[in-house]
Write an enzyme that holds these catalytic residues in place. Structure first.
Site, PDB file in Angstrom:
ATOM      1  N   ARG A 179      -9.382   0.053  10.846  1.00  0.00           N
ATOM      2  CA  ARG A 179      -8.224   0.366  11.701  1.00  0.00           C
ATOM      3  C   ARG A 179      -7.451  -0.882  12.095  1.00  0.00           C
ATOM      4  NH1 ARG A 179      -8.749   5.669  13.381  1.00  0.00           N
ATOM      5  NH2 ARG A 179     -10.696   6.595  12.695  1.00  0.00           N
TER       6      ARG A 179
ATOM      7  N   LYS B 149      -2.958  -2.629   7.839  1.00  0.00           N
ATOM      8  CA  LYS B 149      -3.025  -4.081   7.939  1.00  0.00           C
ATOM      9  C   LYS B 149      -2.124  -4.730   6.899  1.00  0.00           C
ATOM     10  CE  LYS B 149      -4.516  -6.857  10.843  1.00  0.00           C
ATOM     11  NZ  LYS B 149      -3.957  -6.803  12.184  1.00  0.00           N
TER      12      LYS B 149
ATOM     13  N   HIS C 125      -8.562   4.651   2.643  1.00  0.00           N
ATOM     14  CA  HIS C 125      -7.968   3.318   2.472  1.00  0.00           C
ATOM     15  C   HIS C 125      -8.787   2.455   1.512  1.00  0.00           C
ATOM     16  CE1 HIS C 125      -4.926   3.639   5.655  1.00  0.00           C
ATOM     17  NE2 HIS C 125      -5.839   4.185   6.438  1.00  0.00           N
TER      18      HIS C 125
ATOM     19  N   TYR D 132       1.048   0.439  15.028  1.00  0.00           N
ATOM     20  CA  TYR D 132       0.031   0.234  14.009  1.00  0.00           C
ATOM     21  C   TYR D 132       0.373   1.009  12.739  1.00  0.00           C
ATOM     22  CZ  TYR D 132      -4.217   0.096  11.400  1.00  0.00           C
ATOM     23  OH  TYR D 132      -5.111  -0.080  10.385  1.00  0.00           O
TER      24      TYR D 132
ATOM     25  N   ASP E 210       0.888  -1.163   0.000  1.00  0.00           N
ATOM     26  CA  ASP E 210       0.000   0.000   0.000  1.00  0.00           C
ATOM     27  C   ASP E 210       0.926   1.213   0.000  1.00  0.00           C
ATOM     28  OD1 ASP E 210      -1.628   2.130   0.678  1.00  0.00           O
ATOM     29  OD2 ASP E 210      -2.596   1.116   2.372  1.00  0.00           O
TER      30      ASP E 210
HETATM   31  P1  13P Z   1      -4.917  -0.778   5.039  1.00  0.00           P
HETATM   32  O1  13P Z   1      -3.911  -1.704   5.654  1.00  0.00           O
HETATM   33  O2  13P Z   1      -5.633  -1.444   3.906  1.00  0.00           O
HETATM   34  O3  13P Z   1      -4.303   0.528   4.656  1.00  0.00           O
HETATM   35  O4  13P Z   1      -6.051  -0.522   6.098  1.00  0.00           O
HETATM   36  C1  13P Z   1      -5.835   0.378   7.091  1.00  0.00           C
HETATM   37  C2  13P Z   1      -7.042   0.646   7.922  1.00  0.00           C
HETATM   38  O5  13P Z   1      -6.901   0.756   9.095  1.00  0.00           O
HETATM   39  C3  13P Z   1      -8.363   0.801   7.338  1.00  0.00           C
HETATM   40  O6  13P Z   1      -9.366   1.082   8.277  1.00  0.00           O
HETATM   41 MG    MG Z   2      -4.090   1.998   3.404  1.00  0.00          MG
HETATM   42 MG    MG Z   3      -4.784  -2.314   2.268  1.00  0.00          MG
HETATM   43 MG    MG Z   4      -2.394  -2.615   4.564  1.00  0.00          MG
END
Ligand code: 13P
Ligand code: MG
Ligand code: MG
Ligand code: MG
Ligand code: 13P
Ligand code: MG
EC number: 3.1.3.11
Length: 380
Positions: A264, A230, A17, A227, A10
């Site tokens: 998140r 993800k 996101h 954090y 990403d």
């Molecule tokens: P990503 O890892 O896809 O950027 O997601 C982050 C996130 O917290 C979405 O709520």
């Molecule tokens: Mg993202």
């Molecule tokens: Mg992502």
């Molecule tokens: Mg991600």
């Protein structure tokens, strides 16, 4: 011998996101086209799911090739530049370091690689997931390679009848182990039933130890210590002729399972199989998605992709995932919709705990109001 490398990151979301911007994909394609022309790559395909871009590369340089990882690094640097220019959300989000030292491992991107001695016909499926973690593949991999109710080929095909070997990783202890199915299914399930802790790294056919599946196992929070979004894992699975049929592999996603990583990175939700058109993550930043890119390898060339979850026969799975999402959402900030506390340690949880730690006192002592003057309880 061809090598398939799938490297995903990403480097900026559009909007928030939810998805990737076309300029970012175009930048990746332009750079990879040059690398195909100069002979570094045999072929490439740029895949997308949610806000993640996956570089699906075929070449002859083997796994963990510095040249190939460097190509991916350059692409992610460039797409980060595009994302910064457009002020996309979280530009460079998954790049944890500014310096490349020969291997992308540990730098943030998710990586799955497989060396393939190409068969007379070599169907390969590449799965890309968003808003979830590497352990999301555990349950479908078990269905595909160890459950005859999903994969009748385990019973019918003499080459699969001896079963498969699962190579698993303990993400917290950095250790690996192998379990052979069907004999050791129950031992295996004890571990992979805990997908935030144990993940399947590879699956090998028991008969000849031919590698049939490989996943990305990188856990961003464990690498970064905080954090940073993800992990959003990828997976490569070979199909047919002594391996599960394409339809047996896809069937593992027909009954959506619950995974960690929604909103998140802190919520549990169903993983929804989607066609390319629907591979975005909007509702509550999700729900978690998986897209499947199907290829026929032809002397290292990636003939495809076919959009394998676009099939209307997956509509019931999508509907079911929608209903599961609705049910989970009704729980709001409560477990099991929200992840258990030990998995929240990479969010704001440690800060909140540090701030209120001295409010927690042994229960046997004097009444709370006598000992906690000046706290919220006294209305300060
Ligand atoms: P990503 O890892 O896809 O950027 O997601 C982050 C996130 O917290 C979405 O709520
Ligand atoms: Mg993202
Ligand atoms: Mg992502
Ligand atoms: Mg991600
Ligand atoms: P076809 O006859 O369509 O090739 O099907 C073969 C098969 O076994 C599908 O699972
Ligand atoms: Mg046929």
């Amino acid at each position: 011998m061809a090598t398939l490398s799938v490297l995903k990151a990403d480097t900026g979301g559009y909007v928030g996101h939810s998805a990737t911007h076309p300029d970012l994909v175009e930048a990746a394609e332009t750079l990879l086209k040059g690398k195909k022309e100069d002979g570094t790559l045999l072929d490439f395909c740029v895949g997308q799911v949610g806000d993640d871009v996956a570089l699906i590369l075929s070449h002859t340089r083997g796994a963990e090739s510095e040249a190939i990882h460097r190509v991916a690094w350059e692409v992610f640097q460039q797409t980060t530049d595009v994302a910064k220019r457009l002020k996309l959300y979280g530009a460079g989000q998954d790049l944890l370091s500014d310096a490349f030292s020969g291997n992308l491992k540990g730098l943030g991107p998710g990586i799955a690689e497989m060396e393939i001695d190409e068969r007379p016909s070599e169907p390969v499926l590449v799965f890309l997931a968003d808003k979830t973690e590497p352990g999301a593949w555990n349950l479908p991999l078990y269905r595909i390679f160890a459950d005859p109710f999903n994969t009748p080929g385990l019973v019918i095909d003499p080459k699969m009848h001896d079963g498969f070997v699962f190579e698993i990783l303990d993400l917290k202890a950095d250790q690996a182990a192998r379990f052979k199915t069907p004999e050791e299914s129950y031992d295996l399930l004890m571990f992979i039933g805990a997908p935030s802790h144990y993940v399947v790294r590879r699956v090998l056919r028991a008969q000849d130890e031919e590698v049939v599946a490989a996943t990305s196992t990188q856990k961003l929070s464990l690498m970064a210590g905080r954090y940073v979004g993800k992990d959003d894992p990828v997976m490569i699975v070979r199909a047919q002729s002594g391996f599960p049929a394409v339809g047996e592999i896809l069937e593992a996603f027909a009954r959506p399972h619950l995974v960690g990583g929604w909103m998140r990175g802190s919520h549990v939700g169903p993983i929804m199989p989607v066609g390319f058109r629907d591979a975005v993550a909007s509702r509550f930043d999700g729900p978690p998605r998986v897209a499947c890119y199907g290829f026929q390898l032809n002397r290292g060339r990636l003939v495809g992709p076919r959009d394998l979850f676009a099939d209307v026969a997956f509509d019931p799975a999508r509907r079911q995932a929608g209903e599961m999402a609705e049910m989970m959402r009704s729980m709001g900030p409560f477990e099991p919709h929200r992840l258990p506390l030990d998995e929240m340690e990479y969010t704001t949880m440690p800060e909140i705990m540090a701030r209120v730690r001295d409010r927690f006192v042994p229960v046997e002592e004097a009444p709370l109001e006598e000992r906690q003057e000046g706290t919220a309880a006294t209305g300060r």
